[in-house]
Scaffold this motif. Structure first.
Motif, PDB file in Angstrom:
ATOM      1  N   TRP A  58      26.433  14.789  31.610  1.00  0.00           N
ATOM      2  CA  TRP A  58      25.848  13.958  30.560  1.00  0.00           C
ATOM      3  C   TRP A  58      26.058  14.604  29.192  1.00  0.00           C
ATOM      4  O   TRP A  58      26.445  13.942  28.226  1.00  0.00           O
ATOM      5  CB  TRP A  58      24.381  13.743  30.857  1.00  0.00           C
ATOM      6  CG  TRP A  58      23.681  12.738  29.990  1.00  0.00           C
ATOM      7  CD1 TRP A  58      24.243  11.820  29.137  1.00  0.00           C
ATOM      8  CD2 TRP A  58      22.276  12.537  29.895  1.00  0.00           C
ATOM      9  NE1 TRP A  58      23.275  11.073  28.531  1.00  0.00           N
ATOM     10  CE2 TRP A  58      22.056  11.488  28.991  1.00  0.00           C
ATOM     11  CE3 TRP A  58      21.186  13.138  30.511  1.00  0.00           C
ATOM     12  CZ2 TRP A  58      20.785  11.035  28.669  1.00  0.00           C
ATOM     13  CZ3 TRP A  58      19.926  12.681  30.188  1.00  0.00           C
ATOM     14  CH2 TRP A  58      19.722  11.640  29.283  1.00  0.00           C
ATOM     15  N   TYR A  59      25.801  15.898  29.092  1.00  0.00           N
ATOM     16  CA  TYR A  59      26.028  16.627  27.842  1.00  0.00           C
ATOM     17  C   TYR A  59      27.488  16.512  27.402  1.00  0.00           C
ATOM     18  O   TYR A  59      27.770  16.244  26.230  1.00  0.00           O
ATOM     19  CB  TYR A  59      25.632  18.102  28.021  1.00  0.00           C
ATOM     20  CG  TYR A  59      26.244  19.013  26.993  1.00  0.00           C
ATOM     21  CD1 TYR A  59      25.732  19.080  25.705  1.00  0.00           C
ATOM     22  CD2 TYR A  59      27.359  19.797  27.302  1.00  0.00           C
ATOM     23  CE1 TYR A  59      26.304  19.904  24.751  1.00  0.00           C
ATOM     24  CE2 TYR A  59      27.927  20.628  26.356  1.00  0.00           C
ATOM     25  CZ  TYR A  59      27.408  20.678  25.087  1.00  0.00           C
ATOM     26  OH  TYR A  59      27.985  21.483  24.148  1.00  0.00           O
ATOM     27  N   ASN A  60      28.418  16.693  28.320  1.00  0.00           N
ATOM     28  CA  ASN A  60      29.835  16.606  27.981  1.00  0.00           C
ATOM     29  C   ASN A  60      30.222  15.194  27.567  1.00  0.00           C
ATOM     30  O   ASN A  60      31.090  15.014  26.712  1.00  0.00           O
ATOM     31  CB  ASN A  60      30.701  17.091  29.142  1.00  0.00           C
ATOM     32  CG  ASN A  60      30.841  18.591  29.127  1.00  0.00           C
ATOM     33  OD1 ASN A  60      31.651  19.143  28.405  1.00  0.00           O
ATOM     34  ND2 ASN A  60      30.007  19.270  29.905  1.00  0.00           N
ATOM     35  N   GLN A  61      29.577  14.202  28.158  1.00  0.00           N
ATOM     36  CA  GLN A  61      29.844  12.825  27.744  1.00  0.00           C
ATOM     37  C   GLN A  61      29.350  12.590  26.321  1.00  0.00           C
ATOM     38  O   GLN A  61      30.055  12.003  25.503  1.00  0.00           O
ATOM     39  CB  GLN A  61      29.148  11.855  28.705  1.00  0.00           C
ATOM     40  CG  GLN A  61      29.294  10.402  28.298  1.00  0.00           C
ATOM     41  CD  GLN A  61      28.662   9.481  29.306  1.00  0.00           C
ATOM     42  OE1 GLN A  61      29.069   9.452  30.448  1.00  0.00           O
ATOM     43  NE2 GLN A  61      27.660   8.720  28.879  1.00  0.00           N
ATOM     44  N   VAL A  98      27.442  22.113  19.434  1.00  0.00           N
ATOM     45  CA  VAL A  98      26.421  23.169  19.442  1.00  0.00           C
ATOM     46  C   VAL A  98      25.023  22.566  19.347  1.00  0.00           C
ATOM     47  O   VAL A  98      24.108  22.966  20.086  1.00  0.00           O
ATOM     48  CB  VAL A  98      26.673  24.181  18.299  1.00  0.00           C
ATOM     49  CG1 VAL A  98      25.514  25.165  18.160  1.00  0.00           C
ATOM     50  CG2 VAL A  98      27.985  24.920  18.519  1.00  0.00           C
ATOM     51  N   LEU A  99      24.842  21.578  18.461  1.00  0.00           N
ATOM     52  CA  LEU A  99      23.525  20.950  18.298  1.00  0.00           C
ATOM     53  C   LEU A  99      23.055  20.321  19.609  1.00  0.00           C
ATOM     54  O   LEU A  99      21.902  20.528  20.017  1.00  0.00           O
ATOM     55  CB  LEU A  99      23.579  19.880  17.202  1.00  0.00           C
ATOM     56  CG  LEU A  99      22.299  19.067  17.022  1.00  0.00           C
ATOM     57  CD1 LEU A  99      21.160  19.958  16.539  1.00  0.00           C
ATOM     58  CD2 LEU A  99      22.527  17.913  16.060  1.00  0.00           C
ATOM     59  N   TYR A 100      23.931  19.596  20.291  1.00  0.00           N
ATOM     60  CA  TYR A 100      23.528  18.978  21.555  1.00  0.00           C
ATOM     61  C   TYR A 100      23.303  20.012  22.656  1.00  0.00           C
ATOM     62  O   TYR A 100      22.462  19.802  23.532  1.00  0.00           O
ATOM     63  CB  TYR A 100      24.525  17.905  21.991  1.00  0.00           C
ATOM     64  CG  TYR A 100      24.247  16.584  21.311  1.00  0.00           C
ATOM     65  CD1 TYR A 100      23.234  15.759  21.775  1.00  0.00           C
ATOM     66  CD2 TYR A 100      24.961  16.193  20.194  1.00  0.00           C
ATOM     67  CE1 TYR A 100      22.956  14.556  21.146  1.00  0.00           C
ATOM     68  CE2 TYR A 100      24.692  14.995  19.559  1.00  0.00           C
ATOM     69  CZ  TYR A 100      23.689  14.180  20.037  1.00  0.00           C
ATOM     70  OH  TYR A 100      23.406  12.994  19.414  1.00  0.00           O
ATOM     71  N   ALA A 101      24.011  21.124  22.627  1.00  0.00           N
ATOM     72  CA  ALA A 101      23.738  22.200  23.587  1.00  0.00           C
ATOM     73  C   ALA A 101      22.319  22.727  23.375  1.00  0.00           C
ATOM     74  O   ALA A 101      21.582  22.973  24.344  1.00  0.00           O
ATOM     75  CB  ALA A 101      24.757  23.324  23.455  1.00  0.00           C
ATOM     76  N   THR A 120      25.796  28.308  28.902  1.00  0.00           N
ATOM     77  CA  THR A 120      26.499  27.630  29.994  1.00  0.00           C
ATOM     78  C   THR A 120      26.922  26.211  29.601  1.00  0.00           C
ATOM     79  O   THR A 120      27.985  25.750  30.022  1.00  0.00           O
ATOM     80  CB  THR A 120      25.682  27.623  31.294  1.00  0.00           C
ATOM     81  OG1 THR A 120      24.419  27.022  31.059  1.00  0.00           O
ATOM     82  CG2 THR A 120      25.493  29.028  31.823  1.00  0.00           C
ATOM     83  N   PHE A 121      26.123  25.521  28.792  1.00  0.00           N
ATOM     84  CA  PHE A 121      26.574  24.209  28.289  1.00  0.00           C
ATOM     85  C   PHE A 121      27.855  24.383  27.468  1.00  0.00           C
ATOM     86  O   PHE A 121      28.819  23.631  27.646  1.00  0.00           O
ATOM     87  CB  PHE A 121      25.497  23.549  27.420  1.00  0.00           C
ATOM     88  CG  PHE A 121      24.489  22.747  28.188  1.00  0.00           C
ATOM     89  CD1 PHE A 121      24.874  21.668  28.968  1.00  0.00           C
ATOM     90  CD2 PHE A 121      23.147  23.048  28.112  1.00  0.00           C
ATOM     91  CE1 PHE A 121      23.942  20.915  29.671  1.00  0.00           C
ATOM     92  CE2 PHE A 121      22.199  22.310  28.801  1.00  0.00           C
ATOM     93  CZ  PHE A 121      22.594  21.247  29.583  1.00  0.00           C
TER      94      PHE A 121
END
Length: 164
Positions: free
Chosen positions: A84-87, A98-101, A139-140
Motif C-alpha cells: 500500500w505504501y509503495n502504491q 519520505v513523508l509517507y514512510a 524498512t519502508f
C-alpha cells in the motif's frame, strides 16, 4: 476460549484482506508481488535476530513451536501495508516518499504501542516505541528503493535489440 490476542489477529487479518481487495491497484501485480516477497524476506531476516537477541518477545504468536518471531506480522501484515505504501508513493518524489514512510510508520507505531502495553502480542525487552518507529521508516524506504531498482532493471533488460 479464544483469547483477545487471537481476536485482534483475526480483525487485523480481515482489515489486511480488505486492503488487498479494495485498496491495492492490481494493474501493477508484478511490482506488488515483488514487494510482498521482498518485505517478507527482509522482515523475516531482520526480525529473527531481534527476537534472538531478546530485544522483543512475542508471547502469543502463530506456530510457536517453530518460530520465535511473529510470522503473522512479518509475512502478512507488514508486507501488505508496504505494498500500500509503495502504491501511494509510486508517482511521488523523494520528499513524498519520505513523508509517507514517516506517516505509515507513525500509524503502525501508534497501533503497536498500545498492543505492547495491553496485550501479549508483543513485549518490548530492550526496545522502545521509537525504535519501532525508525526501523519501520528504514524498512519502508528499503522496500521503495528495491522496487525502484526492480522497475529500472525490468526496463533496462527488457529492451530488445533493434533489427537491422
Amino acid at each position: 476460549m479464544i483469547s483477545t490476542e487471537y481476536i485482534i489477529m483475526v480483525v487485523f487479518s480481515l482489515i489486511n484482506l480488505l486492503i488487498l481487495i479494495f485498496v491495492i491497484d492490481w494493474r501493477y501485480f508484478r511490482d506488488w508481488v515483488v514487494v510482498l516477497l521482498f518485505k517478507g524476506l527482509l522482515d523475516f531476516v531482520w526480525g529473527s535476530p531481534v527476537v534472538s537477541l531478546k530485544l522483543i518477545e512475542y508471547p502469543v504468536r502463530l506456530l510457536p513451536r517453530y518460530y520465535d518471531t511473529c510470522i503473522y506480522f512479518e509475512l502478512w501484515i507488514f508486507p501488505v501495508l508496504c505494498v500500500w505504501y509503495n502504491q501511494v508513493t509510486r508517482k511521488r518524489g523523494l520528499w513524498g516518499i519520505v513523508l509517507y514512510a514517516v506517516i505509515f510508520s507513525a500509524a503502525m507505531t501508534a497501533v503497536e504501542y498500545p498492543l505492547e502495553l495491553y496485550t501479549d502480542l508483543i513485549k518490548y525487552k530492550d526496545w522502545t516505541w521509537f525504535t519501532t518507529f525508525y526501523t519501520l521508516i528504514i524498512t519502508f524506504l528499503m522496500s521503495r528503493s528495491f522496487i525502484a531498482f526492480f522497475r529500472w532493471g525490468c526496463d533496462y533488460f527488457d529492451r530488445k535489440p533493434k533489427k537491422i
